[in-house]
Design an enzyme around this catalytic site. Structure first.
Site, short mmCIF file in Angstrom:
data_model
loop_
_atom_site.label_atom_id
_atom_site.label_comp_id
_atom_site.label_asym_id
_atom_site.label_seq_id
_atom_site.Cartn_x
_atom_site.Cartn_y
_atom_site.Cartn_z
N HIS A 1 -1.74 -5.43 1.53
CA HIS A 1 -3.08 -6.35 1.21
C HIS A 1 -2.27 -7.86 0.48
CE1 HIS A 1 -6.77 -7.53 -0.58
NE2 HIS A 1 -6.15 -8.17 -1.59
N PHE B 1 -15.58 3.26 7.38
CA PHE B 1 -13.85 3.89 7.19
C PHE B 1 -13.58 3.69 5.68
CE2 PHE B 1 -13.79 -0.88 8.43
CZ PHE B 1 -13.21 -1.26 7.16
N LYS C 1 0.89 -1.16 0.03
CA LYS C 1 -0.15 -0.13 -0.04
C LYS C 1 0.88 1.05 -0.15
CE LYS C 1 -3.86 -2.68 2.35
NZ LYS C 1 -4.72 -2.59 3.43
N TYR D 1 -12.05 -3.01 -3.07
CA TYR D 1 -12.71 -3.02 -1.85
C TYR D 1 -14.42 -3.21 -1.90
CZ TYR D 1 -8.07 -2.77 0.47
OH TYR D 1 -6.89 -3.06 0.90
N ARG E 1 -1.08 -14.94 3.86
CA ARG E 1 -1.91 -14.33 4.98
C ARG E 1 -1.12 -14.35 6.14
NH1 ARG E 1 -6.66 -11.05 3.95
NH2 ARG E 1 -7.54 -11.76 5.95
N ASN F 1 -1.80 -0.28 7.28
CA ASN F 1 -1.04 -1.38 7.48
C ASN F 1 -0.33 -2.01 6.49
OD1 ASN F 1 -3.27 -2.21 5.84
ND2 ASN F 1 -4.28 -3.34 7.57
N GLU G 1 -8.69 -11.00 -8.06
CA GLU G 1 -7.93 -9.46 -7.87
C GLU G 1 -6.83 -9.40 -8.87
OE1 GLU G 1 -7.09 -9.87 -3.57
OE2 GLU G 1 -9.20 -9.37 -2.90
P1 ADP Z 1 -7.33 -7.44 5.54
O1 ADP Z 1 -6.60 -6.32 4.72
O2 ADP Z 1 -6.55 -7.95 6.67
O3 ADP Z 1 -7.74 -8.49 4.79
P2 ADP Z 1 -10.16 -6.54 5.68
O4 ADP Z 1 -10.42 -6.93 4.42
O5 ADP Z 1 -11.14 -6.74 7.01
O6 ADP Z 1 -8.47 -6.81 6.10
O7 ADP Z 1 -9.92 -4.99 5.51
C1 ADP Z 1 -9.46 -4.22 4.31
C2 ADP Z 1 -8.56 -3.09 4.74
O8 ADP Z 1 -9.40 -2.11 5.13
C3 ADP Z 1 -7.42 -3.34 5.91
O9 ADP Z 1 -6.46 -4.03 5.36
C4 ADP Z 1 -7.29 -1.73 6.34
O10 ADP Z 1 -6.38 -1.31 5.29
C5 ADP Z 1 -8.81 -1.27 6.09
N1 ADP Z 1 -9.58 -1.28 7.47
C6 ADP Z 1 -10.04 -2.42 7.88
N2 ADP Z 1 -10.70 -2.12 9.19
C7 ADP Z 1 -10.43 -0.99 9.27
C8 ADP Z 1 -10.76 0.15 10.27
N3 ADP Z 1 -11.51 -0.31 11.38
N4 ADP Z 1 -10.45 1.41 10.10
C9 ADP Z 1 -9.48 1.66 9.09
N5 ADP Z 1 -9.29 1.13 8.12
C10 ADP Z 1 -9.72 -0.21 8.25
#
Ligand code: ADP
Length: 169
Positions: free
Chosen positions: A135, A77, A29, A69, A105, A132, A146
């Site tokens: 992805h 968010f 990211k 997404y 993962r 974070n 994807e």
């Molecule tokens: P992952 O990326 O671990 O598969 P998710 O699919 O739940 O997680 O969410 C996608 C992305 O959305 C996350 O990696 C993060 O960047 C963002 N995200 C998820 N939950 C939150 C939150 N509570 N606040 C802000 N950003 C979030």
């Protein structure tokens, strides 16, 4: 009838299905790119032994971020998330290997970096869910979806790494 009976003879095609080669879409990211973590992150997947089949630096348009997404579009968010993903270049990658989706993962760690185990990418390199750094697809189906979303056909490369016979017997 006998239709539900498990086969008691050796059926190689059934065994082979346990060894299916999967594809996963991994994306560094914008924060990962801006913080200079590209080499470090790619290195972890390379060293593990997965095969890189697609790689590009890319400025993601808003509609693509929203499509990627779309399952999260009702979350509070969501606007911040698509703004974050489009805020600077991302590194798009396709990786291939047996079990690569689940293994990636694990290498990445859980969504909240403060809860991610040390040794994982998020556990070692990030502190907040909204930043974070990486992805990774959450299922083989989404891996395919994807990769098709982020790459054009000619951008992917089929090849055999020289190390292949030293990774799997
Ligand atoms: P992952 O990326 O671990 O598969 P998710 O699919 O739940 O997680 O969410 C996608 C992305 O959305 C996350 O990696 C993060 O960047 C963002 N995200 C998820 N939950 C939150 C939150 N509570 N606040 C802000 N950003 C979030």
């Amino acid at each position: 009838n006998n239709n539900n009976k498990k086969p008691h003879i050796f059926l190689p095609h059934l065994v082979a299905s346990l060894e299916d080669v999967d594809q996963t879409y991994i994306m560094i990211k914008p924060d990962g790119v801006q913080r200079g973590l590209v080499g470090e992150i790619i290195s972890r997947f390379e060293k593990k032994g997965f095969k890189l089949t697609g790689l590009k630096l890319f400025k993601c348009p808003k509609d693509l971020a929203e499509e990627h997404y779309k399952d999260l579009n009702a979350k509070p968010f969501f606007p911040k998330l698509t703004e974050y993903i489009t805020s600077g270049p991302v590194v798009c990658m396709a990786w291939e290997g047996v079990g690569v989706v689940a293994s990636a993962r694990k290498l990445i760690g859980v969504t909240n970096p403060l809860q991610a185990e040390p040794g994982t990418i998020r556990g070692d390199l990030a502190v907040q869910t909204g930043r974070n750094v990486i992805h990774g697809s959450d299922s083989p189906e989404n891996g395919k979806r994807e990769i098709a979303l982020w790459f054009k056909e000619g951008e992917l490369c089929e090849w055999t790494p020289a190390q292949a016979p030293w990774l799997r017997e």
